[in-house]
Design an enzyme around this catalytic site. Structure first.
Site, PDB file in Angstrom:
ATOM      1  N   GLU A  18      11.862   3.769  30.938  1.00  0.00           N
ATOM      2  CA  GLU A  18      11.157   4.486  31.999  1.00  0.00           C
ATOM      3  C   GLU A  18       9.942   3.636  32.377  1.00  0.00           C
ATOM      4  OE1 GLU A  18       8.587   8.484  32.989  1.00  0.00           O
ATOM      5  OE2 GLU A  18       8.285   7.245  31.226  1.00  0.00           O
ATOM      6  N   ASP A  43      10.404   6.659  26.679  1.00  0.00           N
ATOM      7  CA  ASP A  43       9.422   7.244  27.586  1.00  0.00           C
ATOM      8  C   ASP A  43       8.152   6.392  27.641  1.00  0.00           C
ATOM      9  OD1 ASP A  43       8.324   9.622  29.145  1.00  0.00           O
ATOM     10  OD2 ASP A  43       6.865   9.452  27.520  1.00  0.00           O
ATOM     11  N   LYS A  90       3.195  19.606   0.769  1.00  0.00           N
ATOM     12  CA  LYS A  90       2.034  18.982   1.388  1.00  0.00           C
ATOM     13  C   LYS A  90       1.810  17.609   0.759  1.00  0.00           C
ATOM     14  CE  LYS A  90      -0.091  21.879   4.322  1.00  0.00           C
ATOM     15  NZ  LYS A  90      -0.421  21.519   5.719  1.00  0.00           N
ATOM     16  N   GLY A 138       0.790  -1.224   0.000  1.00  0.00           N
ATOM     17  CA  GLY A 138       0.000   0.000   0.000  1.00  0.00           C
ATOM     18  C   GLY A 138       0.820   1.271   0.000  1.00  0.00           C
ATOM     19  N   LYS A 139       2.108   1.168  -0.334  1.00  0.00           N
ATOM     20  CA  LYS A 139       2.964   2.360  -0.354  1.00  0.00           C
ATOM     21  C   LYS A 139       2.851   3.067  -1.701  1.00  0.00           C
ATOM     22  CE  LYS A 139       6.423   0.579   2.878  1.00  0.00           C
ATOM     23  NZ  LYS A 139       7.840   0.239   3.070  1.00  0.00           N
TER      24      LYS A 139
END
Length: 592
Positions: free
Chosen positions: A296, A241, A27, A4-5
């Site tokens: 973390e 994180d 864009k 699907g690229k």
């Protein structure tokens, strides 16, 4: 193309130059299934900027004629990590967004002088909302343009490497911003592109989107993101994180962890996310074995810091998140005379066998508005009036300065295999950290670090700064962070004394609020002559000079506290000293 690229190839112009000039605004326009045209930023955009009069970011084509060329190799993998947690934007005394250039030429030399050998950079991945502290990422492949250009960041990392400083990125793969026009959300018009659809794809506390780690394209996106930061920018590793949020379907919300294995193994574990973390660590170690990864995780997931080949998560280190919580709790809830030495030692030494922990007394979490740093909890309003050496040394300031040093040293020496400090906290930075937002009239007053306070010799901040620097430099020499865990020989509740040995050194702490001791016996393993190396009561650290540093301490073949030898501290003034090569001590005269 497959999977699907889509690919668009535009050949060079007749002059041979790229058809899309450097600096062009671009864009991606997608026609959704319902026919709607969606204007989006490429998820792989390397540079996005926002004009002052606009709300959304624009994708800017970054392809300079000459990109920055790295001149210095990455430092060799460190045995002892002393991490300086940093945010580029607040790294200036001025009320503004500071730059990569400022950090390169003004902050890196400071970090080097303080004895830190690693810098952990927050808020580098582009985030539309500055006050999110960088944790609401909109463009994962773009270095934040509010601090400068991608080449400015590359130069900053290169200069850090020239100083022997390792550079880690605080990477956020646990969630993403809900922004759609300049983020990943609803990229193709649906709520399931990159993320889980429906309730599972939303984090109820963070108001953000949650990745679908079972989707191959999501895995490719995140894994290639890690490679890009390592290979293009030369980051030396990552602090991941929000790992707790990734590991469990409940994201740790409203959940406590006692250590019972039923809390870690069951249907509540997000196996897709766990497999992604294992895959990410495997890829990083396979391609770049010198890189460091940190988790973390507040839950204590077993084997998170064991190799993937053993069935572990593959991380090198995990944050010892219980330690700062313990310091806050005892300072906030207990009188000094009620501090429990055994409980402090237990918190500092309670870690999983053969998993490496990063100890810290406080991080950015404690500095944020709504919380308080250790210095502010200890000294509070008096920091505004009595931090000058020309003003009286009040009991509150005296107690605060001494405890600040002691808390940081015992955390450094006993709490783990690495150490972390958030920028400015080393010298007891006053006030809190608050980014410009509507609630504070977009003020930058608290979104800065007043490094200048340590340069004013009339202010007591320089004492804390000097102690932090020397603490790090003694660790550099003796390497206690890379040594086996300490042997704690004493945690005396009524005397408020903690003593332990590590890396051939003896550490002695007197936390008693008003009692000093003469001829105090301390058990030791290694016989010999000991001398003081680091004394929190020394004048250069704002202490009262109650120890004679010329004194030599000789061991005796006298067993004490299950150690074969011992020595006596015989100074007539105060608390302690020690060490065959180094020692620490402190005493507080005031009753608080």
């Amino acid at each position: 193309m497959e999977y699907g690229k889509w690919e668009l190839f535009i050949p060079p112009g007749q002059d041979g130059y790229p058809p899309v000039p450097h600096g062009s605004k671009l864009k991606v326009v997608i026609r959704a299934q319902n026919g709607e045209l969606l204007y989006r930023i490429s998820p792989w955009a390397r540079y996005v900027v926002r004009d002052e009069d606009k709300v959304n970011y624009d994708w800017v084509h970054w392809n300079p004629p000459q990109s920055y060329i790295h001149k210095h190799p990455s430092p060799k993998r460190l045995k002892s990590l002393r991490i300086y947690e940093s945010h580029v934007g607040i790294a200036s005394p001025e009320g503004k967004v500071a730059s990569y250039k400022n950090f390169t030429y003004n902050v890196l030399p400071r970090i080097k002088d303080l004895g830190y050998n690693c810098v952990q950079l927050m808020a580098i991945m582009e985030h539309a909302y500055y006050a999110s502290f960088g944790y609401q990422v909109t463009s994962f492949f773009a270095a934040s343009s509010r601090y400068g250009t991608p080449d400015d960041l590359k130069e900053m990392i290169d200069v850090a490497h020239s100083m022997g400083i390792t550079v880690l990125l605080d990477v956020v793969h646990s969630h993403a911003s809900k922004n759609s026009e300049d983020g990943l959300n609803k990229f193709d018009g649906t709520d399931s592109c990159f993320f889980h659809s429906g309730h599972r794809g939303n984090h109820q506390l963070w108001d953000s989107r949650l990745f679908d780690y079972a989707n191959w394209e999501v895995l490719r996106f995140l894994l290639s993101n890690l490679r890009m930061w390592i290979e293009d920018y030369r980051f030396d590793g990552f602090r991941f994180d929000g790992v707790t949020s990734m590991l469990y379907h409940h994201h740790g919300i409203g959940t406590g962890f006692s250590g019972d294995y039923n809390e870690y193994f069951g249907l509540h574990v997000d196996e897709d996310a766990l497999c992604y973390l294992m895959l990410a660590n495997h890829m990083i170690k396979f391609l770049h074995p010198e890189c460091i990864t940190i988790a973390e995780d507040v839950s204590g997931m077993p084997a998170l810091c064991r190799p993937v080949a053993e069935g572990g998560g593959g991380f090198d280190y995990r944050l010892a998140m219980a330690i700062p919580d313990k310091w806050i709790q005892i300072i906030k809830e207990l009188k000094d005379e009620d501090w429990n030495m055994g409980n402090i030692v237990h918190t500092l030494t309670n870690r999983r066998y053969e998993e490496k922990y990063i100890a810290y007394a406080e991080s950015h979490d404690q500095a944020l508005v709504g919380d308080k740093t250790l210095a502010f909890r200890l000294m509070d309003a008096e920091m505004y009036t009595n931090m000058s050496v020309l003003s009286p040394l009040t009991p509150v300031i005296d107690r605060g300065i001494q405890l600040h040093k002691m808390i940081r040293l015992i955390t450094h020496a006993l709490g783990g295999e690495s150490y972390l400090n958030f920028m400015g906290n080393e010298f007891g930075h006053p006030e809190w950290l608050d980014f410009p937002r509507r609630g504070n009239n977009e003020s930058y007053h608290y979104a800065r670090r007043q490094f200048n306070l340590t340069e004013d010799h009339l202010l007591r901040y320089r004492f804390l700064n000097a102690f932090d620097r020397d603490m790090n430099k003694w660790e550099e020499k003796f390497g206690w962070l890379a040594s086996p865990p300490a042997y704690v020989s004493e945690k005396h509740e009524s005397n408020k004394v903690i003593a332990f040995e590590r890396a051939g050194l003896i550490f002695i702490f007197n936390f008693h609020p008003y009692q000093s001791y003469v001829d105090y016996r301390v058990g030791i393993e290694t016989p010999g002559k000991y001398e003081i190396l680091l004394d929190s009561d020394a004048a250069e650290y704002g202490g009262h000079q109650r120890l004679d540093h010329s004194t030599e301490y000789f061991s005796e073949e006298y067993p004490h506290n299950y150690r074969p030898n011992s020595l006596m501290q015989s100074n007539s003034q105060t608390t302690f000293s020690q060490h065959p090569r180094r020692c620490h001590r402190h005493h507080i005269e005031v009753k608080c």
